[in-house]
Write an enzyme that holds these catalytic residues in place. Sequence first.
Site, PDB file in Angstrom:
ATOM      1  N   GLY A 123       0.799  -1.221   0.000  1.00 41.99           N
ATOM      2  CA  GLY A 123       0.000   0.000   0.000  1.00 41.99           C
ATOM      3  C   GLY A 123       0.827   1.264   0.000  1.00 41.99           C
ATOM      4  O   GLY A 123       0.289   2.351   0.212  1.00 41.99           O
ATOM      5  N   CYS A 124       2.132   1.169  -0.198  1.00 40.94           N
ATOM      6  CA  CYS A 124       2.969   2.365  -0.071  1.00 40.94           C
ATOM      7  C   CYS A 124       3.692   2.701  -1.361  1.00 40.94           C
ATOM      8  O   CYS A 124       4.689   3.413  -1.342  1.00 40.94           O
ATOM      9  CB  CYS A 124       3.985   2.173   1.053  1.00 40.94           C
ATOM     10  N   GLY A 125       3.236   2.163  -2.474  1.00 37.98           N
ATOM     11  CA  GLY A 125       3.824   2.518  -3.753  1.00 37.98           C
ATOM     12  C   GLY A 125       5.049   1.722  -4.130  1.00 37.98           C
ATOM     13  O   GLY A 125       5.671   2.000  -5.143  1.00 37.98           O
ATOM     14  N   LEU A 126       5.410   0.734  -3.317  1.00 37.40           N
ATOM     15  CA  LEU A 126       6.606  -0.057  -3.590  1.00 37.40           C
ATOM     16  C   LEU A 126       6.308  -1.441  -4.135  1.00 37.40           C
ATOM     17  O   LEU A 126       7.223  -2.218  -4.368  1.00 37.40           O
ATOM     18  CB  LEU A 126       7.448  -0.193  -2.310  1.00 37.40           C
TER      19      LEU A 126
END
Length: 275
Positions: A123-126
Site C-alpha cells: 500500500g505504499c507505492g513499492l
Amino acid sequence: MLCKVQKIIDRSDTNAPAPTPLSVNFREYDGGAAIAQAALASEIALAITYNGLSQAVMMVSPGNLEDFIRGFSVSNDIVQDQSEIYDIHLTHFDQAVQADVQICSRAFWALKDHRRQMTGTSGCGLCGVEALEQALPQLQILDPVRLPAAEHLIGIRDRIEQAQQMARSSGALHAALYFDTQGEALICREDIGRHNALDKLIGALQHVGINSRRGFTVVTSRCSLELIHKAVRARLGTLVSLSAPTALTVQWAIKHRLNLIHVPHRNAPRIYSPA
C-alpha cells in the site's frame, strides 16, 4: 475450494506417473458426422501449503506430483535444497490435490518474512519494486561446465517424441528431459504447464541424486526468463530449448554461466551461452 469437492483418497507416499488420458466424445463440424473419441490430457488443481501456510494454487497434470513440489520449492527459492524438505503429504480429491509440505525452520521463517514484506509494501507505492525484484532476482553465478557433444543433439526432436509417452496419446503437453553425458534420455517429465514440466524434472533429479551439472536438460517449450531462473537456482549445467530464446534470456544465461543451446527445426543447433 477444496472443501467443496469430494475427498476420494488420502495418502502421503504417491509420486505415480500421470493416469491414462481421458477419452472424450466429439463430432466433426459436419451434420452427418459420427461421434468419435479423442484422448485428452488431464489436469487438476493443486494447492500447496508450507508448514500450514498456504502458498499457491495452480493447474497441473496429475502425475509426478511429489517431483513437482520438490522442484517448485527449489526453483521458486522456498528451500535451498531437498534436505530442507522434511515431508510431503498429499490429500486427493476428485478434481484437486492438497499438498501439505513440511520444511525446515530456516526456510519457513524466510518464506514468512518475504510474505510479510510483500504485505507491508503493497500500500505504499513499492509493490511494483517488489514485483520487479521477483522478475529480475539476484541469482548465484554458476561454475562453467563443458558443452554437450554435438552428436548428442542429432535427432534430438525424434528422441524427445519417443520419450513423451503421454503427449503421443493426448497431445497438449510440454516436456522437460534430462540427457546424461552419453546423450541418453534418463528422465522425462510432462505437464500442461511448461514451468511445471521443468519443476517436475528438477524435483526428480534432486530426489534421486543425479548431478545435473553434467549432461543436459531439454525443454520443449519457449525458453522464457523464468525458465532461466529455475535452471540457475537448480544449478543445471546446460539448458537446451526447442524454441528460440529472447535476447534477455541469452543475456541472463551468459551472466550466470548457464550453457544455453537452441535446436531449430531445420538448422544446426545454436550455442547462445557461453558467448
